[in-house]
Motif scaffolding. Sequence first.
Motif, PDB file in Angstrom:
ATOM      1  N   VAL A 273      58.801  21.781  16.765  1.00 16.12           N
ATOM      2  CA  VAL A 273      57.844  22.852  17.023  1.00 16.12           C
ATOM      3  C   VAL A 273      58.545  24.186  16.791  1.00 16.12           C
ATOM      4  O   VAL A 273      59.764  24.285  16.920  1.00 16.12           O
ATOM      5  CB  VAL A 273      57.278  22.741  18.466  1.00 16.12           C
ATOM      6  N   ASN A 274      57.772  25.190  16.452  1.00 14.06           N
ATOM      7  CA  ASN A 274      58.294  26.544  16.353  1.00 14.06           C
ATOM      8  C   ASN A 274      58.627  26.994  17.778  1.00 14.06           C
ATOM      9  O   ASN A 274      57.747  27.004  18.644  1.00 14.06           O
ATOM     10  CB  ASN A 274      57.240  27.463  15.727  1.00 14.06           C
ATOM     11  N   PRO A 275      59.872  27.377  18.060  1.00 11.37           N
ATOM     12  CA  PRO A 275      60.250  27.716  19.434  1.00 11.37           C
ATOM     13  C   PRO A 275      59.509  28.925  20.005  1.00 11.37           C
ATOM     14  O   PRO A 275      59.357  29.038  21.221  1.00 11.37           O
ATOM     15  CB  PRO A 275      61.753  27.993  19.339  1.00 11.37           C
ATOM     16  N   LEU A 276      58.997  29.798  19.155  1.00  5.70           N
ATOM     17  CA  LEU A 276      58.282  30.976  19.652  1.00  5.70           C
ATOM     18  C   LEU A 276      56.940  30.610  20.284  1.00  5.70           C
ATOM     19  O   LEU A 276      56.383  31.402  21.044  1.00  5.70           O
ATOM     20  CB  LEU A 276      58.091  31.996  18.529  1.00  5.70           C
ATOM     21  N   PHE A 277      56.428  29.425  19.999  1.00  6.61           N
ATOM     22  CA  PHE A 277      55.203  28.966  20.645  1.00  6.61           C
ATOM     23  C   PHE A 277      55.490  28.454  22.049  1.00  6.61           C
ATOM     24  O   PHE A 277      54.584  28.347  22.869  1.00  6.61           O
ATOM     25  CB  PHE A 277      54.512  27.877  19.823  1.00  6.61           C
ATOM     26  N   ILE A 278      56.746  28.148  22.329  1.00 14.57           N
ATOM     27  CA  ILE A 278      57.160  27.619  23.623  1.00 14.57           C
ATOM     28  C   ILE A 278      57.786  28.720  24.481  1.00 14.57           C
ATOM     29  O   ILE A 278      57.511  28.843  25.662  1.00 14.57           O
ATOM     30  CB  ILE A 278      58.201  26.480  23.437  1.00 14.57           C
ATOM     31  N   LYS A 279      58.644  29.497  23.863  1.00 15.70           N
ATOM     32  CA  LYS A 279      59.379  30.556  24.561  1.00 15.70           C
ATOM     33  C   LYS A 279      59.296  31.823  23.710  1.00 15.70           C
ATOM     34  O   LYS A 279      60.020  31.963  22.733  1.00 15.70           O
ATOM     35  CB  LYS A 279      60.825  30.118  24.782  1.00 15.70           C
ATOM     36  N   LYS A 280      58.384  32.700  24.084  1.00 13.12           N
ATOM     37  CA  LYS A 280      58.067  33.887  23.277  1.00 13.12           C
ATOM     38  C   LYS A 280      59.284  34.769  22.996  1.00 13.12           C
ATOM     39  O   LYS A 280      59.345  35.430  21.972  1.00 13.12           O
ATOM     40  CB  LYS A 280      56.986  34.727  23.969  1.00 13.12           C
ATOM     41  N   ASP A 281      60.257  34.780  23.892  1.00 12.66           N
ATOM     42  CA  ASP A 281      61.423  35.634  23.727  1.00 12.66           C
ATOM     43  C   ASP A 281      62.639  34.881  23.166  1.00 12.66           C
ATOM     44  O   ASP A 281      63.763  35.354  23.286  1.00 12.66           O
ATOM     45  CB  ASP A 281      61.787  36.321  25.044  1.00 12.66           C
ATOM     46  N   TYR A 282      62.396  33.746  22.532  1.00 18.56           N
ATOM     47  CA  TYR A 282      63.504  32.960  21.975  1.00 18.56           C
ATOM     48  C   TYR A 282      64.212  33.774  20.896  1.00 18.56           C
ATOM     49  O   TYR A 282      63.600  34.225  19.931  1.00 18.56           O
ATOM     50  CB  TYR A 282      62.968  31.649  21.378  1.00 18.56           C
ATOM     51  N   ASN A 283      65.491  33.998  21.098  1.00 17.35           N
ATOM     52  CA  ASN A 283      66.272  34.812  20.176  1.00 17.35           C
ATOM     53  C   ASN A 283      67.693  34.250  20.128  1.00 17.35           C
ATOM     54  O   ASN A 283      68.590  34.783  20.786  1.00 17.35           O
ATOM     55  CB  ASN A 283      66.264  36.280  20.626  1.00 17.35           C
TER      56      ASN A 283
ATOM     57  N   CYS B 207      70.046  24.030   8.132  1.00 16.92           N
ATOM     58  CA  CYS B 207      71.137  23.469   8.929  1.00 16.92           C
ATOM     59  C   CYS B 207      70.705  23.436  10.385  1.00 16.92           C
ATOM     60  O   CYS B 207      69.821  24.181  10.799  1.00 16.92           O
ATOM     61  CB  CYS B 207      72.421  24.277   8.759  1.00 16.92           C
ATOM     62  N   GLN B 208      71.314  22.545  11.117  1.00 13.08           N
ATOM     63  CA  GLN B 208      71.126  22.526  12.560  1.00 13.08           C
ATOM     64  C   GLN B 208      72.404  23.092  13.162  1.00 13.08           C
ATOM     65  O   GLN B 208      73.502  22.666  12.790  1.00 13.08           O
ATOM     66  CB  GLN B 208      70.874  21.113  13.081  1.00 13.08           C
ATOM     67  N   ILE B 209      72.249  24.044  14.036  1.00 13.03           N
ATOM     68  CA  ILE B 209      73.425  24.707  14.608  1.00 13.03           C
ATOM     69  C   ILE B 209      73.356  24.692  16.132  1.00 13.03           C
ATOM     70  O   ILE B 209      72.290  24.498  16.709  1.00 13.03           O
ATOM     71  CB  ILE B 209      73.532  26.164  14.107  1.00 13.03           C
ATOM     72  N   ILE B 210      74.491  24.902  16.742  1.00 13.39           N
ATOM     73  CA  ILE B 210      74.559  25.093  18.184  1.00 13.39           C
ATOM     74  C   ILE B 210      74.610  26.602  18.406  1.00 13.39           C
ATOM     75  O   ILE B 210      75.516  27.269  17.910  1.00 13.39           O
ATOM     76  CB  ILE B 210      75.822  24.440  18.789  1.00 13.39           C
ATOM     77  N   VAL B 211      73.613  27.131  19.135  1.00 12.31           N
ATOM     78  CA  VAL B 211      73.567  28.579  19.343  1.00 12.31           C
ATOM     79  C   VAL B 211      74.572  28.996  20.408  1.00 12.31           C
ATOM     80  O   VAL B 211      74.987  28.198  21.246  1.00 12.31           O
ATOM     81  CB  VAL B 211      72.148  29.064  19.716  1.00 12.31           C
ATOM     82  N   GLU B 212      74.941  30.261  20.358  1.00 16.36           N
ATOM     83  CA  GLU B 212      75.934  30.796  21.278  1.00 16.36           C
ATOM     84  C   GLU B 212      75.346  31.151  22.639  1.00 16.36           C
ATOM     85  O   GLU B 212      76.080  31.304  23.606  1.00 16.36           O
ATOM     86  CB  GLU B 212      76.606  32.014  20.643  1.00 16.36           C
ATOM     87  N   ASN B 213      74.023  31.275  22.737  1.00 19.63           N
ATOM     88  CA  ASN B 213      73.371  31.627  24.000  1.00 19.63           C
ATOM     89  C   ASN B 213      73.678  30.568  25.056  1.00 19.63           C
ATOM     90  O   ASN B 213      73.367  29.397  24.872  1.00 19.63           O
ATOM     91  CB  ASN B 213      71.852  31.705  23.837  1.00 19.63           C
ATOM     92  N   GLN B 214      74.237  30.994  26.174  1.00 25.92           N
ATOM     93  CA  GLN B 214      74.565  30.073  27.258  1.00 25.92           C
ATOM     94  C   GLN B 214      73.328  29.645  28.048  1.00 25.92           C
ATOM     95  O   GLN B 214      73.323  28.599  28.684  1.00 25.92           O
ATOM     96  CB  GLN B 214      75.596  30.701  28.198  1.00 25.92           C
ATOM     97  N   ASP B 215      72.269  30.464  28.000  1.00 20.63           N
ATOM     98  CA  ASP B 215      71.083  30.191  28.807  1.00 20.63           C
ATOM     99  C   ASP B 215      70.036  29.317  28.106  1.00 20.63           C
ATOM    100  O   ASP B 215      68.974  29.065  28.670  1.00 20.63           O
ATOM    101  CB  ASP B 215      70.447  31.499  29.275  1.00 20.63           C
ATOM    102  N   TYR B 216      70.324  28.844  26.904  1.00 21.62           N
ATOM    103  CA  TYR B 216      69.383  27.959  26.218  1.00 21.62           C
ATOM    104  C   TYR B 216      69.811  26.511  26.420  1.00 21.62           C
ATOM    105  O   TYR B 216      70.853  26.092  25.927  1.00 21.62           O
ATOM    106  CB  TYR B 216      69.308  28.275  24.722  1.00 21.62           C
ATOM    107  N   PRO B 217      68.988  25.734  27.117  1.00 19.43           N
ATOM    108  CA  PRO B 217      69.356  24.349  27.411  1.00 19.43           C
ATOM    109  C   PRO B 217      69.008  23.381  26.274  1.00 19.43           C
ATOM    110  O   PRO B 217      68.188  23.675  25.406  1.00 19.43           O
ATOM    111  CB  PRO B 217      68.521  24.031  28.654  1.00 19.43           C
ATOM    112  N   VAL B 218      69.609  22.216  26.350  1.00 20.65           N
ATOM    113  CA  VAL B 218      69.289  21.126  25.430  1.00 20.65           C
ATOM    114  C   VAL B 218      67.909  20.571  25.775  1.00 20.65           C
ATOM    115  O   VAL B 218      67.171  20.138  24.898  1.00 20.65           O
ATOM    116  CB  VAL B 218      70.370  20.027  25.503  1.00 20.65           C
ATOM    117  N   ARG B 219      67.551  20.605  27.058  1.00 19.27           N
ATOM    118  CA  ARG B 219      66.239  20.111  27.494  1.00 19.27           C
ATOM    119  C   ARG B 219      65.486  21.209  28.242  1.00 19.27           C
ATOM    120  O   ARG B 219      65.511  21.291  29.459  1.00 19.27           O
ATOM    121  CB  ARG B 219      66.395  18.882  28.380  1.00 19.27           C
ATOM    122  N   PHE B 220      64.788  22.034  27.475  1.00 19.16           N
ATOM    123  CA  PHE B 220      63.941  23.086  28.038  1.00 19.16           C
ATOM    124  C   PHE B 220      62.577  22.476  28.321  1.00 19.16           C
ATOM    125  O   PHE B 220      61.898  22.002  27.413  1.00 19.16           O
ATOM    126  CB  PHE B 220      63.822  24.249  27.047  1.00 19.16           C
TER     127      PHE B 220
END
Length: 154
Positions: A64-74, A126-139
């Motif tokens: 899914v497009n993450p902006l549909f789930i978390k509007k402030d996903y950055n 590519c699939q990457i691991i983001v640097e944001n510490q507050d983004y979980p694997v299971r949101f």
Amino acid sequence: MLMKTKFFGEVNIADDKVITLVNGLLGFEDLKKYVILYDSEKSTGDSISWFQSADEQTLALPVVNPLFIKKDYNPMVNDELLEPLGDPGEEGYFVLVTMRIPSDPKEVSCNLKAPIIINPKTLLGCQIIVENQDYPVRFNIYDSVQALKEKAGD
């Protein structure tokens, strides 16, 4: 190209719709070719799609497009990780997140920690691991949708 899929049977896919993941997906590094499939009768553009492997018909991940789930996903991404994808131009990158869909709808989640980033111009991703510490694997998506409904007054 005629392709066998996990959920849609045989589908004719145009060559210019095949996305190449430079390093594959985490856990599926050998599988590089993918297409995005959706149920055209039910899709409104903001619904769940399927990231279907063109190399292995049994691998299709809900995305899914993450902006549909978390509007402030950055997501914070190291620019050098995106260099192999080429310049996306004015369009920018297209971002998807994988989903986990257990039998209990209250447990549906998406992986905000490891998005799939696609250059729509080059069809490289590519699939990457983001640097944001507050983004979980299971949101948890259910909680997020309920919060949005409450905010909207539904």
